[in-house]
Design a protein around this motif. Structure first.
Motif, mmCIF file in Angstrom:
data_model
loop_
_atom_site.group_PDB
_atom_site.id
_atom_site.type_symbol
_atom_site.label_atom_id
_atom_site.label_comp_id
_atom_site.label_asym_id
_atom_site.label_seq_id
_atom_site.Cartn_x
_atom_site.Cartn_y
_atom_site.Cartn_z
ATOM 1 N N ARG A 111 0.833 -1.215 0.000
ATOM 2 C CA ARG A 111 0.000 0.000 0.000
ATOM 3 C C ARG A 111 0.860 1.254 0.000
ATOM 4 N N ALA A 112 2.058 1.184 0.567
ATOM 5 C CA ALA A 112 2.976 2.330 0.582
ATOM 6 C C ALA A 112 3.708 2.493 -0.757
ATOM 7 N N GLY A 113 3.437 1.583 -1.693
ATOM 8 C CA GLY A 113 4.037 1.694 -3.017
ATOM 9 C C GLY A 113 5.335 0.928 -3.196
ATOM 10 N N TYR A 114 5.668 0.071 -2.240
ATOM 11 C CA TYR A 114 6.907 -0.716 -2.321
ATOM 12 C C TYR A 114 6.579 -2.056 -2.955
ATOM 13 N N ASP A 115 7.167 -2.349 -4.107
ATOM 14 C CA ASP A 115 6.952 -3.613 -4.807
ATOM 15 C C ASP A 115 8.021 -4.589 -4.340
ATOM 16 N N SER A 116 7.657 -5.484 -3.428
ATOM 17 C CA SER A 116 8.620 -6.340 -2.757
ATOM 18 C C SER A 116 8.465 -7.804 -3.132
ATOM 19 N N ARG A 117 9.599 -8.477 -3.294
ATOM 20 C CA ARG A 117 9.599 -9.931 -3.476
ATOM 21 C C ARG A 117 9.550 -10.638 -2.130
ATOM 22 N N LEU A 118 10.039 -9.967 -1.073
ATOM 23 C CA LEU A 118 10.099 -10.547 0.257
ATOM 24 C C LEU A 118 9.965 -9.412 1.267
ATOM 25 N N THR A 119 9.161 -9.635 2.296
ATOM 26 C CA THR A 119 8.916 -8.606 3.311
ATOM 27 C C THR A 119 9.091 -9.212 4.694
ATOM 28 N N GLY A 120 9.647 -8.428 5.611
ATOM 29 C CA GLY A 120 9.756 -8.834 7.005
ATOM 30 C C GLY A 120 9.418 -7.655 7.895
ATOM 31 N N GLU A 121 9.039 -7.936 9.128
ATOM 32 C CA GLU A 121 8.692 -6.859 10.057
ATOM 33 C C GLU A 121 9.071 -7.246 11.481
ATOM 34 N N ASN A 122 9.666 -6.298 12.181
ATOM 35 C CA ASN A 122 9.903 -6.414 13.624
ATOM 36 C C ASN A 122 9.127 -5.290 14.293
ATOM 37 N N ILE A 123 8.507 -5.585 15.431
ATOM 38 C CA ILE A 123 7.846 -4.542 16.209
ATOM 39 C C ILE A 123 8.300 -4.649 17.663
ATOM 40 N N ALA A 124 8.212 -3.548 18.361
ATOM 41 C CA ALA A 124 8.539 -3.535 19.788
ATOM 42 C C ALA A 124 7.704 -2.448 20.452
ATOM 43 N N LEU A 125 7.493 -2.592 21.745
ATOM 44 C CA LEU A 125 6.738 -1.627 22.530
ATOM 45 C C LEU A 125 7.507 -1.341 23.816
#
Length: 178
Positions: A111-125
């Motif tokens: 949705r942000a316009g990044y055409d990715s073959r592979l995506t990862g995400e880390n989150i922290a609070l």
């Protein structure tokens, strides 16, 4: 206290490790690496520097060994995807990879316009500095694996501060452009 997303029961050990790391490093943290409402640009840059420093060296993430990896370059589109999720969590007071609208990391990146073959995400609070959040991610096998994954080429980082003390939401997106 640091909270990192996890489906694994070792989460409590991560809390203890991060608390010790944070206590040991508290004196050495430069003031510009601590989150304030106007420091987000410097803090995001510091996270990228720390991640790239970690990638310079081989590392064990849980039971998996990773070789050194090339540094990541910053993608504004991944920054935008990360920022949207961090704001969403801060505004709606939740903490998970699934967005309040049901989206997954790959959806937000697209949705942000990044055409990715592979995506990862880390989150922290909770962490109050770049050093603390990266130390927590590196102490967590799954998050560490995302950081050390040599397939990833680009990174986006965001931090969003909630209304109450300790409500600091971090999102780190990784991608491989098509």
């Amino acid at each position: 206290m640091l909270r990192v997303s996890s489906r694994i029961s070792w989460r409590l050990r991560v809390y203890a490790i991060v608390a010790v790391l944070a206590g040991v490093n508290a004196v050495a943290i430069p003031a510009d690496a601590i989150v304030t409402r106007d420091s987000h640009t410097k803090v995001r840059a510091r996270v990228v520097d720390l991640v790239n420093e970690a990638r310079k060296h081989r590392r064990r993430c849980g039971s998996e060994q990773f070789p050194a990896a090339a540094p990541l370059s910053v993608s504004q589109k991944l920054n935008d995807a990360a920022a949207g999720h961090a704001r969403d969590m801060a505004r709606k007071k939740f903490f998970e990879h699934r967005g309040s609208n049901g989206s997954q990391p790959r959806d937000r990146v697209r949705r942000a316009g990044y055409d990715s073959r592979l995506t990862g995400e880390n989150i922290a609070l909770g962490p109050e500095s770049a050093e603390e959040v990266v130390a927590g991610w590196l102490a967590s096998p799954g998050h560490c694996a995302n950081i050390m994954d040599a397939r990833f080429q680009q990174i986006g980082v965001a931090v969003s501060v909630g209304r109450k003390r300790g409500q600091i939401y971090w999102v780190q997106n990784f991608g491989v452009p098509r």
